[in-house]
Design a protein around this motif. Sequence first.
Motif, PDB file in Angstrom:
ATOM      1  N   GLY A 127      -9.157  42.019  32.290  1.00 20.48           N
ATOM      2  CA  GLY A 127      -9.547  40.612  32.258  1.00 20.48           C
ATOM      3  C   GLY A 127      -8.435  39.793  31.638  1.00 20.48           C
ATOM      4  N   PRO A 128      -7.227  39.917  32.157  1.00 13.27           N
ATOM      5  CA  PRO A 128      -6.054  39.392  31.444  1.00 13.27           C
ATOM      6  C   PRO A 128      -6.050  37.879  31.286  1.00 13.27           C
ATOM      7  CG  PRO A 128      -5.469  40.070  33.677  1.00 13.27           C
ATOM      8  CD  PRO A 128      -6.864  40.562  33.433  1.00 13.27           C
ATOM      9  N   ILE A 129      -6.487  37.159  32.304  1.00 11.39           N
ATOM     10  CA  ILE A 129      -6.386  35.695  32.233  1.00 11.39           C
ATOM     11  C   ILE A 129      -7.365  35.136  31.217  1.00 11.39           C
ATOM     12  CG2 ILE A 129      -6.669  33.563  33.546  1.00 11.39           C
ATOM     13  CD1 ILE A 129      -5.659  35.094  36.014  1.00 11.39           C
ATOM     14  N   ALA A 130      -8.620  35.532  31.315  1.00 10.67           N
ATOM     15  CA  ALA A 130      -9.627  35.027  30.371  1.00 10.67           C
ATOM     16  C   ALA A 130      -9.295  35.421  28.943  1.00 10.67           C
ATOM     17  CB  ALA A 130     -11.017  35.541  30.756  1.00 10.67           C
ATOM     18  N   MET A 131      -8.918  36.685  28.732  1.00 13.37           N
ATOM     19  CA  MET A 131      -8.645  37.134  27.371  1.00 13.37           C
ATOM     20  C   MET A 131      -7.416  36.452  26.791  1.00 13.37           C
ATOM     21  SD  MET A 131      -9.723  41.142  27.107  1.00 13.37           S
ATOM     22  CE  MET A 131      -9.484  41.702  28.775  1.00 13.37           C
ATOM     23  N   ALA A 132      -6.413  36.226  27.622  1.00 13.49           N
ATOM     24  CA  ALA A 132      -5.215  35.532  27.149  1.00 13.49           C
ATOM     25  C   ALA A 132      -5.539  34.110  26.735  1.00 13.49           C
ATOM     26  CB  ALA A 132      -4.151  35.539  28.237  1.00 13.49           C
ATOM     27  N   LEU A 133      -6.320  33.415  27.543  1.00 13.62           N
ATOM     28  CA  LEU A 133      -6.570  32.001  27.285  1.00 13.62           C
ATOM     29  C   LEU A 133      -7.572  31.782  26.159  1.00 13.62           C
ATOM     30  CD1 LEU A 133      -6.535  30.574  30.918  1.00 13.62           C
ATOM     31  CD2 LEU A 133      -4.675  30.735  29.255  1.00 13.62           C
ATOM     32  N   VAL A 134      -8.573  32.645  26.054  1.00 15.78           N
ATOM     33  CA  VAL A 134      -9.521  32.514  24.939  1.00 15.78           C
ATOM     34  C   VAL A 134      -8.805  32.722  23.607  1.00 15.78           C
ATOM     35  CG1 VAL A 134     -11.470  33.646  23.784  1.00 15.78           C
ATOM     36  CG2 VAL A 134     -11.635  33.036  26.189  1.00 15.78           C
ATOM     37  N   ALA A 135      -7.957  33.742  23.544  1.00 15.66           N
ATOM     38  CA  ALA A 135      -7.192  33.979  22.314  1.00 15.66           C
ATOM     39  C   ALA A 135      -6.250  32.813  22.028  1.00 15.66           C
ATOM     40  CB  ALA A 135      -6.411  35.286  22.421  1.00 15.66           C
ATOM     41  N   ALA A 136      -5.643  32.249  23.083  1.00 11.64           N
ATOM     42  CA  ALA A 136      -4.758  31.100  22.897  1.00 11.64           C
ATOM     43  C   ALA A 136      -5.519  29.900  22.359  1.00 11.64           C
ATOM     44  CB  ALA A 136      -4.071  30.749  24.218  1.00 11.64           C
ATOM     45  N   ILE A 137      -6.723  29.685  22.868  1.00  6.52           N
ATOM     46  CA  ILE A 137      -7.546  28.580  22.367  1.00  6.52           C
ATOM     47  C   ILE A 137      -7.817  28.745  20.874  1.00  6.52           C
ATOM     48  CG2 ILE A 137      -9.896  27.627  22.436  1.00  6.52           C
ATOM     49  CD1 ILE A 137      -9.794  28.044  25.496  1.00  6.52           C
ATOM     50  N   ASP A 138      -8.186  29.953  20.476  1.00 12.06           N
ATOM     51  CA  ASP A 138      -8.451  30.204  19.058  1.00 12.06           C
ATOM     52  C   ASP A 138      -7.204  29.984  18.216  1.00 12.06           C
ATOM     53  OD1 ASP A 138     -11.139  30.728  19.261  1.00 12.06           O
ATOM     54  OD2 ASP A 138     -10.909  32.895  19.414  1.00 12.06           O
ATOM     55  N   LEU A 190       8.009  42.504  17.127  1.00 12.17           N
ATOM     56  CA  LEU A 190       8.431  41.198  16.632  1.00 12.17           C
ATOM     57  C   LEU A 190       7.684  40.856  15.335  1.00 12.17           C
ATOM     58  CD1 LEU A 190       8.497  39.146  19.964  1.00 12.17           C
ATOM     59  CD2 LEU A 190      10.479  39.816  18.596  1.00 12.17           C
ATOM     60  N   PRO A 191       8.324  40.126  14.436  1.00 13.25           N
ATOM     61  CA  PRO A 191       7.686  39.798  13.145  1.00 13.25           C
ATOM     62  C   PRO A 191       6.712  38.625  13.254  1.00 13.25           C
ATOM     63  CG  PRO A 191       9.907  38.931  13.177  1.00 13.25           C
ATOM     64  CD  PRO A 191       9.747  39.712  14.459  1.00 13.25           C
ATOM     65  N   PHE A 192       5.682  38.804  14.069  1.00  9.42           N
ATOM     66  CA  PHE A 192       4.672  37.761  14.222  1.00  9.42           C
ATOM     67  C   PHE A 192       3.972  37.497  12.887  1.00  9.42           C
ATOM     68  CE2 PHE A 192       4.695  39.400  18.693  1.00  9.42           C
ATOM     69  CZ  PHE A 192       4.996  38.202  19.324  1.00  9.42           C
ATOM     70  N   ASP A 193       3.366  36.328  12.805  1.00  4.69           N
ATOM     71  CA  ASP A 193       2.525  36.030  11.644  1.00  4.69           C
ATOM     72  C   ASP A 193       1.133  36.633  11.812  1.00  4.69           C
ATOM     73  OD1 ASP A 193       4.327  34.184  10.035  1.00  4.69           O
ATOM     74  OD2 ASP A 193       4.377  33.259  12.021  1.00  4.69           O
ATOM     75  N   HIS A 194       0.778  36.958  13.044  1.00  2.00           N
ATOM     76  CA  HIS A 194      -0.438  37.728  13.326  1.00  2.00           C
ATOM     77  C   HIS A 194      -0.283  38.299  14.731  1.00  2.00           C
ATOM     78  CE1 HIS A 194      -4.702  38.600  12.186  1.00  2.00           C
ATOM     79  NE2 HIS A 194      -4.768  38.874  13.473  1.00  2.00           N
ATOM     80  N   LEU A 195      -0.769  39.498  14.924  1.00  5.69           N
ATOM     81  CA  LEU A 195      -0.694  40.152  16.230  1.00  5.69           C
ATOM     82  C   LEU A 195      -2.088  40.612  16.631  1.00  5.69           C
ATOM     83  CD1 LEU A 195       0.960  41.293  18.601  1.00  5.69           C
ATOM     84  CD2 LEU A 195       1.322  43.363  17.245  1.00  5.69           C
ATOM     85  N   MET A 196      -2.495  40.197  17.816  1.00  2.98           N
ATOM     86  CA  MET A 196      -3.796  40.596  18.342  1.00  2.98           C
ATOM     87  C   MET A 196      -3.596  41.481  19.563  1.00  2.98           C
ATOM     88  SD  MET A 196      -6.955  38.263  19.629  1.00  2.98           S
ATOM     89  CE  MET A 196      -8.298  39.020  20.574  1.00  2.98           C
ATOM     90  N   TYR A 197      -4.258  42.621  19.558  1.00  7.06           N
ATOM     91  CA  TYR A 197      -4.150  43.563  20.678  1.00  7.06           C
ATOM     92  C   TYR A 197      -5.540  43.916  21.184  1.00  7.06           C
ATOM     93  CZ  TYR A 197      -3.825  48.025  23.109  1.00  7.06           C
ATOM     94  OH  TYR A 197      -3.968  49.037  24.030  1.00  7.06           O
ATOM     95  N   THR A 198      -5.706  43.880  22.483  1.00 10.09           N
ATOM     96  CA  THR A 198      -6.938  44.329  23.131  1.00 10.09           C
ATOM     97  C   THR A 198      -6.585  45.474  24.067  1.00 10.09           C
ATOM     98  OG1 THR A 198      -7.873  42.102  23.063  1.00 10.09           O
ATOM     99  CG2 THR A 198      -8.913  43.669  24.548  1.00 10.09           C
ATOM    100  N   GLY A 199      -7.262  46.614  23.913  1.00  7.84           N
ATOM    101  CA  GLY A 199      -6.971  47.761  24.759  1.00  7.84           C
ATOM    102  C   GLY A 199      -7.535  49.034  24.184  1.00  7.84           C
ATOM    103  N   SER A 200      -6.827  50.133  24.397  1.00  8.38           N
ATOM    104  CA  SER A 200      -7.325  51.449  24.005  1.00  8.38           C
ATOM    105  C   SER A 200      -6.982  51.760  22.560  1.00  8.38           C
ATOM    106  CB  SER A 200      -6.728  52.534  24.901  1.00  8.38           C
ATOM    107  OG  SER A 200      -5.345  52.697  24.624  1.00  8.38           O
ATOM    108  N   ALA A 201      -7.799  52.624  21.957  1.00  8.37           N
ATOM    109  CA  ALA A 201      -7.564  53.021  20.568  1.00  8.37           C
ATOM    110  C   ALA A 201      -6.258  53.792  20.429  1.00  8.37           C
ATOM    111  CB  ALA A 201      -8.736  53.868  20.072  1.00  8.37           C
TER     112      ALA A 201
END
Length: 477
Positions: A127-138, A190-201
Amino acid sequence: MNNSAYTDVQTLQVSFNSQRAAFSNERMPDLATRQDRIKRVVDFIVEQQDDVVAATIADWQHKPAAFIKAVEILPVINHAKVVRKNLKQWMRDETRRADFPFNMVGAKTYIKYQPLGVVGVMVPWNGPIAMALVAAIDAFSAGNRVMVKISEFSPAAAALLSEKIPQYFEAAELTIVTGEVDIAQAFAALPFDHLMYTGSAGTAKHIMAAAARNLTPVTLELGGKSPVIVDSDTDMVYAAQRTMSGRLINSGQGCITPDYVLIEKPLLAEFLAAAKAAVATMYPFESAGEDYASIATDAHFRRMNELLEDARTKNCRIEEINIGADASKRQFTPVIIIDPPADSRVAREEIFGPILVIKTCDGLQAAIDHINAGERPLALYYFGGEKGKQQVLEQTHSGGVAVNEVMMQLMMSDLPFGGVGHSGMGSYWGGGAGYKRFSHAKSVFEQGWYKNIAAMMDPPYGKTIANMLKMGLKKLR
């Protein structure tokens, strides 16, 4: 506007540096700026909805257009509406009460929510488009810049986003990153200030290891084997219908779809018959799988067949439900596997496809014990009455729960979404959880009108501090 897909490590670093510099020049975007960025996300998804449908079908081979709009577009719009409605309130300083004796002399304590900076988001293929955009909105709601890595298994979706997003956003606001595993690895480093990952354990462990080298905080949205408990006092027909609806939506390729059912053996026949009838109603054979999604990739389609073949070699009871699925479109016929042995793959692995496992047990407590013996799931579903519901809620751990329904906990705009233990860490999406996830809650103390009160604790120590300690060093009543 200038934005493009980044396919090499050097340009990836350049993009990150550009976003970091832009954030340094605008550390606290005002409400109007944040609202505008969220609005532009919705402008994109609405204006490009036909291209979103086409790209999704191109990646999946077959997926109903109405379903794509319902799960890839509508949730983005609904989420944006909720965030925009509440954002002004969320951005206010959160007042806290100062401790004695500071509260007696006008001291103030409060929390100021600040943007973190540059947020990295890694989304999967289901669900790449929805998940990308919802996270971007947040992330936008909290005032951040955003970089999104799209899964290499969604090339059409990645191409659409990398081509069209630049029409709506400067690269310093939102950057779409495409590429193979090497780019994903470089992205996570990359030295992000926060990193969000959705996927496998399994992949999440590598993501955490890469982030740890920069002390980057992470949010992990994973999955696991989400169980369905069917209690003896429930409506079997209803429970079976809702379970199969959840199992077969998107052909089971969702992180919170029901994975297996726990039910008492005397109830098995009734539940199984109702489950088959429900599938036949939702996906009639004469429709030839018109409303039935394909498996997303060739590799995943092979895996579904491997899971089924493993169950056959272990002499499992297998019930196939013929809905006219077309294997040439990577449509996988729905299957129910009953009481597979513990060493079978369907018993051990998250299925992530249209295979439902049913495990018979000796009652509710046995079902709870089975769940607790495994990893904590992202979702748990219970069909039954009040007494059993309380027992399940109190004795099990999961990211979320739905009672007498499946998957609706994710659809509620005021409920945070996230996992626990093996199914993830951190929440976002509902209830303002995303705003707080991508903000720093800065604690602030402001001294009151009597500025020497803290000096009472300075040496040399004498009667003043002795009297203060005497007032405080008491047992609780």
